[in-house]
Design an enzyme around this catalytic site. Sequence first.
Site, short mmCIF file in Angstrom:
data_model
loop_
_atom_site.label_atom_id
_atom_site.label_comp_id
_atom_site.label_asym_id
_atom_site.label_seq_id
_atom_site.Cartn_x
_atom_site.Cartn_y
_atom_site.Cartn_z
N CYS A 149 0.84 -1.20 0.00
CA CYS A 149 0.00 0.00 0.00
C CYS A 149 0.87 1.25 0.00
CB CYS A 149 -0.93 0.03 1.21
SG CYS A 149 -0.05 0.16 2.78
N CYS A 174 2.49 2.11 3.38
CA CYS A 174 3.71 1.36 3.66
C CYS A 174 4.90 1.98 2.94
CB CYS A 174 3.55 -0.10 3.23
SG CYS A 174 2.13 -0.92 3.98
N ASP A 207 -0.37 24.14 -33.60
CA ASP A 207 0.56 24.75 -34.53
C ASP A 207 0.20 24.20 -35.92
OD1 ASP A 207 2.88 26.03 -35.59
OD2 ASP A 207 3.89 24.10 -35.54
#
Length: 718
Positions: A18, A21, A404
């Site tokens: 996780c 952790c 562009d």
Amino acid sequence: MVNVEEEKNVYRIEGFSCANCAGKFERNVQQLPGVEEAKVNFGASKLSVSGKTTIEELERAGAFENLKVLPEKPILKDDDSTVPVVKPSFFKKYRSLTIASTFLLLALSATVFFEEGSPVPPLLFVASMLASGTQLFKTGFSNLLKLEFDMKTLMTVAVLGGAAIGEWTEIAIVVILFALSEELERFSMDRARSSIRSLMDIVPKQAIVRRDGVELTIPVGQIVIGDTMIVKPGQKIAMDGRILRGHSSINQASITGESVPVDKSTDDNVFAGTLNGEGLLEIAITKLVEDTTIAKIIHLVEEAQGERAPAQAFVDRFAKYYTPVIMAVAALVVVVPPVFFDAPWEIWIYQGLAVLVVGCPCALVISTPIAIVSAIGNAAKQGVLIKGGIHLEEMGTVKAIAFDKTGTLTKGVPAVTDFIQLDNTHSEQDIWAIVAALEHRAQHPLASAFLKGAEAAGANHETLHVEGFASITGKGITGVIAGITYQIGSPKLFSETNADLLSDDVRAQLGTLQQQGKTVMFAGTEQGLLALFAVADEVRETSKSTIAKLHALGMKQTIMLTGDNKGTAEAIGAAVGVRNVYADLMPEQKLDAIKQLKKDYEKVAMVGDGVNDAPALAASTVGIAMGGAGTDTALETADIALMADDLQKLPFTIKLSRKTLAIIKANIIFAISIKFVALLLVVPGWLTLWIAIASDMGATLLVALNGMRLMRVKSDED
């Protein structure tokens, strides 16, 4: 004062379950002696360390989670081959869960065969909990002493409370299911991470290199810039380089996402990991193995996967206060009913423990990172490099896109679009040959367009001898062939020489072509015109369909920004379907245009070449560079790079971004809602540990699977 260069190392981490952790591991590493700075990238499962430390010290810092630390680069043997990474067997990887499950089954059986009050079932339940939860309890007790509150703290308190009231069966199952839930989180995150790392597996580990006239098969780590690599038909290209000899079709899907092979010949660039077709190629190596385009893509994607998106920042802030609040709610559930309403302590202690279990924020914590990692990894495989979670999220909120013109909506290469023969005494091929003979000596930008046109017409100019060649500044060129003076140039060049040459019909054709935004040139002599040519920067085949798809997706505004003249710009704009055209712009004026668009639409993307449009790209909400595979600048500077110059990837990127945002929101709402609904069951006293762990584990699994759906989004979806 001696300036000592700081030692920096990057490691791969195995075992993260996780984000919390990962944060704790980062703090532990920062406290190691000799470490100046440490940063954990949870998305890529990597650790960057500045300072001096060892792998053993790092693994001790991650002992609370049994983390495995590996060098980012493979360890080399004396012969330059890599030390193989040994993957643990299924039993070894899940040994604790297997043993715990065995003890649990024995304990459940013991409750049937032993009388009530026997110590055997509780001892077997304890053995089951210790087998799968020893690390959990160590971390939980440590957190309690430090007053650190995370999901392991909640689980430890719940298990202690359950043991105190004798709920051995349920708490043993809760511990096993919690361990299983963590393994599911690890698996789902590893699956999402490995989707991009798998690209490196397609690159050959060895290549055939010619040195001093001898062909050798050597590891790619020994290849140096300037070596000549031999690639046979059907082989994968091991290194980036430039073709010295040979012609072939190259499948570049791993780099650009293109499904159709691309023809490559002398002086063309090729990339590591791409597949050679039918030709034998000799390639000059231009980059070392760690600098190849595919290695750089993987590195940039992993860095991007570690960047926290706005949604993830919200989740992190929420989780910080969420866990202490859950503990406070659990304490109130335990205390209030017995103290104020004379309810049984045993029932409400049990309810309080269930609140702790249901309160574990596993699903909430994993809801965002797994979606971000999956989406960015999938985009890279489709040829779209997204440089971070924030850019992924922002792309889905864009309301206007500015383009562009040159090299973006157009190919950026001039081409002869119209040929009108005005003289019947010469054949079409003769006219093209005369034009090519003169243009072959010219330096102006349109010369290449005429030479390609002559080649397409099958004209041979090599037999024509040109004398007295000269360039007429701003007007055209002139030269003598077989005693006749020919000129190629603008209408002004011929009108000054002989105004009668431009008849009304010719002027009408000239006006029509100029209104289409094309540059018109004539070829002829002082006595007459041979032909009229229209030259233009060709529009990309995909520009019009891409703009149409963007409008269909609800894009409020599409704009073309160009330094070209108004007539040409409006003609191109009408051809591709943009809603607004800004012409005659200097770079600083493009920047001003982007600033104004941001005032009008808030979220604005700019698509350009990544170099000339740098100020506008930087000022936009999301800067998108074309052709990332060919330019390091685009890879480094853009927020998003379209690796294959393919505008069709733009609608895909927007759809992926919007789907990611939708899934993140759905995950967060679902993760919080299921907790809230489960907590409501406390009121009538219906919440049980079974319901608590089922809601927690179920939510985690569903959130992970929902996030991983982003790995399957395709670029050709409607």
